[in-house]
Motif scaffolding. Structure first.
Motif, PDB file in Angstrom:
ATOM      1  N   MET A  42      -5.037  24.590   0.151  1.00 27.20           N
ATOM      2  CA  MET A  42      -3.814  25.417   0.244  1.00 27.20           C
ATOM      3  C   MET A  42      -2.897  23.560   0.765  1.00 27.20           C
ATOM      4  O   MET A  42      -1.787  24.281  -0.280  1.00 27.20           O
ATOM      5  CB  MET A  42      -3.885  25.459   1.969  1.00 27.20           C
ATOM      6  N   LEU A  43      -2.913  22.612   1.100  1.00 26.54           N
ATOM      7  CA  LEU A  43      -2.028  21.970   1.525  1.00 26.54           C
ATOM      8  C   LEU A  43      -1.471  21.011   0.008  1.00 26.54           C
ATOM      9  O   LEU A  43      -0.858  20.961  -0.224  1.00 26.54           O
ATOM     10  CB  LEU A  43      -2.142  20.891   2.870  1.00 26.54           C
ATOM     11  N   ALA A  44      -2.497  21.067  -0.755  1.00 29.11           N
ATOM     12  CA  ALA A  44      -2.029  20.434  -1.711  1.00 29.11           C
ATOM     13  C   ALA A  44      -1.468  21.317  -2.786  1.00 29.11           C
ATOM     14  O   ALA A  44      -0.315  20.522  -3.551  1.00 29.11           O
ATOM     15  CB  ALA A  44      -3.915  20.073  -2.359  1.00 29.11           C
ATOM     16  N   GLY A  45      -1.587  22.929  -2.824  1.00 26.39           N
ATOM     17  CA  GLY A  45      -1.170  23.767  -3.423  1.00 26.39           C
ATOM     18  C   GLY A  45       0.274  23.731  -3.360  1.00 26.39           C
ATOM     19  O   GLY A  45       1.007  23.876  -3.485  1.00 26.39           O
ATOM     20  N   LEU A  46       0.696  24.170  -2.081  1.00 30.45           N
ATOM     21  CA  LEU A  46       1.280  23.984  -1.449  1.00 30.45           C
ATOM     22  C   LEU A  46       2.654  22.769  -1.616  1.00 30.45           C
ATOM     23  O   LEU A  46       3.711  22.999  -1.663  1.00 30.45           O
ATOM     24  CB  LEU A  46       1.699  24.322   0.080  1.00 30.45           C
ATOM     25  N   THR A  47       2.350  22.096  -1.819  1.00 29.51           N
ATOM     26  CA  THR A  47       2.972  20.067  -2.196  1.00 29.51           C
ATOM     27  C   THR A  47       2.584  19.628  -3.324  1.00 29.51           C
ATOM     28  O   THR A  47       3.753  19.656  -3.762  1.00 29.51           O
ATOM     29  CB  THR A  47       3.115  18.982  -0.970  1.00 29.51           C
ATOM     30  N   GLY A  48       2.281  20.429  -4.509  1.00 32.04           N
ATOM     31  CA  GLY A  48       1.874  20.503  -6.436  1.00 32.04           C
ATOM     32  C   GLY A  48       1.497  19.031  -6.018  1.00 32.04           C
ATOM     33  O   GLY A  48       1.774  19.076  -7.369  1.00 32.04           O
ATOM     34  N   ILE A  49       0.420  18.876  -5.420  1.00 34.51           N
ATOM     35  CA  ILE A  49      -0.523  17.686  -5.792  1.00 34.51           C
ATOM     36  C   ILE A  49      -1.698  18.269  -6.406  1.00 34.51           C
ATOM     37  O   ILE A  49      -2.494  18.983  -6.355  1.00 34.51           O
ATOM     38  CB  ILE A  49      -1.068  17.350  -4.532  1.00 34.51           C
ATOM     39  N   ASP A  50      -1.839  17.168  -7.385  1.00 31.37           N
ATOM     40  CA  ASP A  50      -3.292  17.252  -8.686  1.00 31.37           C
ATOM     41  C   ASP A  50      -4.178  17.276  -7.247  1.00 31.37           C
ATOM     42  O   ASP A  50      -4.893  16.024  -7.411  1.00 31.37           O
ATOM     43  CB  ASP A  50      -3.422  16.523  -9.475  1.00 31.37           C
ATOM     44  N   THR A  51      -5.033  18.259  -6.879  1.00 30.51           N
ATOM     45  CA  THR A  51      -6.352  18.333  -6.162  1.00 30.51           C
ATOM     46  C   THR A  51      -6.933  17.478  -6.805  1.00 30.51           C
ATOM     47  O   THR A  51      -8.054  16.580  -6.282  1.00 30.51           O
ATOM     48  CB  THR A  51      -6.493  19.384  -6.303  1.00 30.51           C
ATOM     49  N   LEU A  52      -7.882  17.155  -7.740  1.00 28.08           N
ATOM     50  CA  LEU A  52      -8.437  16.719  -8.905  1.00 28.08           C
ATOM     51  C   LEU A  52      -8.222  14.619  -8.491  1.00 28.08           C
ATOM     52  O   LEU A  52      -8.727  15.070  -8.942  1.00 28.08           O
ATOM     53  CB  LEU A  52      -8.372  17.161 -10.650  1.00 28.08           C
ATOM     54  N   SER A  53      -7.126  14.751  -9.110  1.00 28.81           N
ATOM     55  CA  SER A  53      -7.264  13.155  -8.665  1.00 28.81           C
ATOM     56  C   SER A  53      -7.249  13.219  -7.229  1.00 28.81           C
ATOM     57  O   SER A  53      -8.106  12.369  -7.168  1.00 28.81           O
ATOM     58  CB  SER A  53      -5.147  13.595  -9.443  1.00 28.81           C
ATOM     59  N   ALA A  54      -6.860  14.168  -6.455  1.00 27.76           N
ATOM     60  CA  ALA A  54      -7.164  13.813  -5.345  1.00 27.76           C
ATOM     61  C   ALA A  54      -8.195  12.880  -4.951  1.00 27.76           C
ATOM     62  O   ALA A  54      -8.861  12.544  -3.838  1.00 27.76           O
ATOM     63  CB  ALA A  54      -6.590  14.642  -3.832  1.00 27.76           C
ATOM     64  N   GLU A  55      -9.382  14.112  -5.435  1.00 22.03           N
ATOM     65  CA  GLU A  55     -10.578  14.267  -5.517  1.00 22.03           C
ATOM     66  C   GLU A  55     -11.646  12.845  -5.845  1.00 22.03           C
ATOM     67  O   GLU A  55     -12.255  12.415  -5.865  1.00 22.03           O
ATOM     68  CB  GLU A  55     -11.583  16.117  -5.935  1.00 22.03           C
ATOM     69  N   GLY A  56     -10.407  12.358  -7.132  1.00 24.16           N
ATOM     70  CA  GLY A  56     -11.352  11.065  -8.054  1.00 24.16           C
ATOM     71  C   GLY A  56     -10.657  10.077  -6.894  1.00 24.16           C
ATOM     72  O   GLY A  56     -11.637   9.441  -6.659  1.00 24.16           O
ATOM     73  N   GLU A  57      -9.870  10.308  -6.144  1.00 23.64           N
ATOM     74  CA  GLU A  57      -9.806   9.106  -5.367  1.00 23.64           C
ATOM     75  C   GLU A  57     -10.685   9.159  -4.101  1.00 23.64           C
ATOM     76  O   GLU A  57     -10.810   7.751  -3.799  1.00 23.64           O
ATOM     77  CB  GLU A  57      -8.783   9.136  -4.933  1.00 23.64           C
ATOM     78  N   ARG A  58     -11.077  10.423  -3.913  1.00 20.89           N
ATOM     79  CA  ARG A  58     -12.159  10.241  -2.923  1.00 20.89           C
ATOM     80  C   ARG A  58     -12.997  10.136  -2.628  1.00 20.89           C
ATOM     81  O   ARG A  58     -13.576   9.512  -1.970  1.00 20.89           O
ATOM     82  CB  ARG A  58     -11.458  11.656  -1.621  1.00 20.89           C
ATOM     83  N   SER A  59     -14.141  10.797  -4.576  1.00 24.00           N
ATOM     84  CA  SER A  59     -14.732   9.929  -4.395  1.00 24.00           C
ATOM     85  C   SER A  59     -15.647   8.682  -4.484  1.00 24.00           C
ATOM     86  O   SER A  59     -16.149   8.259  -4.728  1.00 24.00           O
ATOM     87  CB  SER A  59     -15.899  10.798  -5.203  1.00 24.00           C
ATOM     88  N   ALA A  60     -14.142   7.736  -5.518  1.00 25.31           N
ATOM     89  CA  ALA A  60     -14.470   6.643  -5.485  1.00 25.31           C
ATOM     90  C   ALA A  60     -14.329   5.390  -4.057  1.00 25.31           C
ATOM     91  O   ALA A  60     -14.786   4.825  -4.708  1.00 25.31           O
ATOM     92  CB  ALA A  60     -13.360   6.204  -6.386  1.00 25.31           C
ATOM     93  N   GLU A  61     -13.758   6.006  -3.175  1.00 23.58           N
ATOM     94  CA  GLU A  61     -14.316   4.891  -2.144  1.00 23.58           C
ATOM     95  C   GLU A  61     -15.858   4.883  -1.838  1.00 23.58           C
ATOM     96  O   GLU A  61     -15.787   3.562  -0.896  1.00 23.58           O
ATOM     97  CB  GLU A  61     -13.435   5.872  -0.643  1.00 23.58           C
ATOM     98  N   PRO A  62     -16.486   5.214  -1.891  1.00 23.04           N
ATOM     99  CA  PRO A  62     -17.761   4.824  -1.606  1.00 23.04           C
ATOM    100  C   PRO A  62     -18.564   3.699  -2.814  1.00 23.04           C
ATOM    101  O   PRO A  62     -18.772   2.626  -2.252  1.00 23.04           O
ATOM    102  CB  PRO A  62     -18.958   6.202  -1.043  1.00 23.04           C
TER     103      PRO A  62
END
Length: 246
Positions: A220-240
């Motif tokens: 919801m927060l990503a959508g409300l601010t127009g953030i690309d959730t797929l990119s955010a997911e990619g960054e998060r999954s890349a951390e490990p």
């Protein structure tokens, strides 16, 4: 055109124009032209453009409630199960209709719109409180909830969302600054506290009302601010992977 149909046509036209051009750029005359409605027909239902915003939010609230009541009614179990399904469905509806939610979030967080926000909150509460009261009454009748007054309990639960405005504003600012994870935690912490408050209001054991839905709030927060959730997911999954390489 019947009065109810005319009102819906006006709201449909206003909703479309507001979403496309923004509320401030749209005039009542624009809405009349798009709806094919006379000025007299408009003022029979609405006094000003702000009334259109309130009407649109009321209609969206009714749509979300209809969806939530359907899910609640299909739930197998007691009154507590139905209430939990109802509340969870409301959260999911907001996530699934984030484009419309984004428009109103931007509109209502603008400086000077406090009066409009209060009008819309009151209109929304007027729709939600009776439905919630009915669900609480069911729980009182079958001994699941322990409350003195179902109406007052419903009003207090809905009232929690009014105080949530500042937390949501803060979470949106965090998201806009690039920290979606912190924003999600910030909002989810508030919702956990609201859930605990609902438990006490209804006489339930701690942790019974589940208002903690971090993944839904993240989307919801990503959508409300127009953030690309797929990119955010990619960054998060890349951390490990980065950690492993150290």
């Amino acid at each position: 055109m019947a009065p109810d149909e005319r009102r819906e046509a006006i709201l449909d036209a206003a909703h479309g124009l507001f979403m496309e051009h923004g509320c401030e750029a749209v005039t009542v005359a624009d809405v009349l032209t798009a709806a094919g409605i006379s000025k007299g027909g408009f003022y029979h239902h609405f006094r000003a453009k702000e009334d259109l915003l309130t009407g649109i939010v009321e209609r969206m609230t009714e749509q979300s409630l209809a969806a939530a009541r359907t899910v609640s009614g299909q739930s197998v179990g007691n009154s507590l199960t139905r209430l939990k399904a109802f509340l969870t469905s409301l959260v999911r509806w907001n996530v699934e209709n984030v484009a419309e939610m984004r428009f109103f979030a931007v509109m209502l967080t603008k400086p000077g719109n406090d009066i409009l926000y209060r009008r819309i909150f009151d209109a929304t509460a007027a729709v939600i409180v009776p439905v919630l009261e009915e669900l609480i009454d069911e729980g009182v009748a079958d001994g699941m909830f322990d409350v003195i007054d179902a109406r007052l309990a419903a009003e207090m639960i809905v009232g929690l969302s009014h105080g949530r405005r500042q937390v949501l504003d803060e979470a949106l600012a965090m998201t806009g600054a690039g920290d979606l994870e912190l924003a999600t935690k910030h909002l989810n912490t508030r919702m956990q506290a609201e859930g605990a408050t609902c438990d006490r209001l209804l006489g339930l054991s701690p942790g019974t009302i589940p208002l903690s839905h971090p993944e839904d709030y993240r989307r919801m927060l990503a959508g409300l601010t127009g953030i690309d959730t797929l990119s955010a997911e990619g960054e998060r999954s890349a951390e490990p992977e980065i950690t492993k390489g150290r």
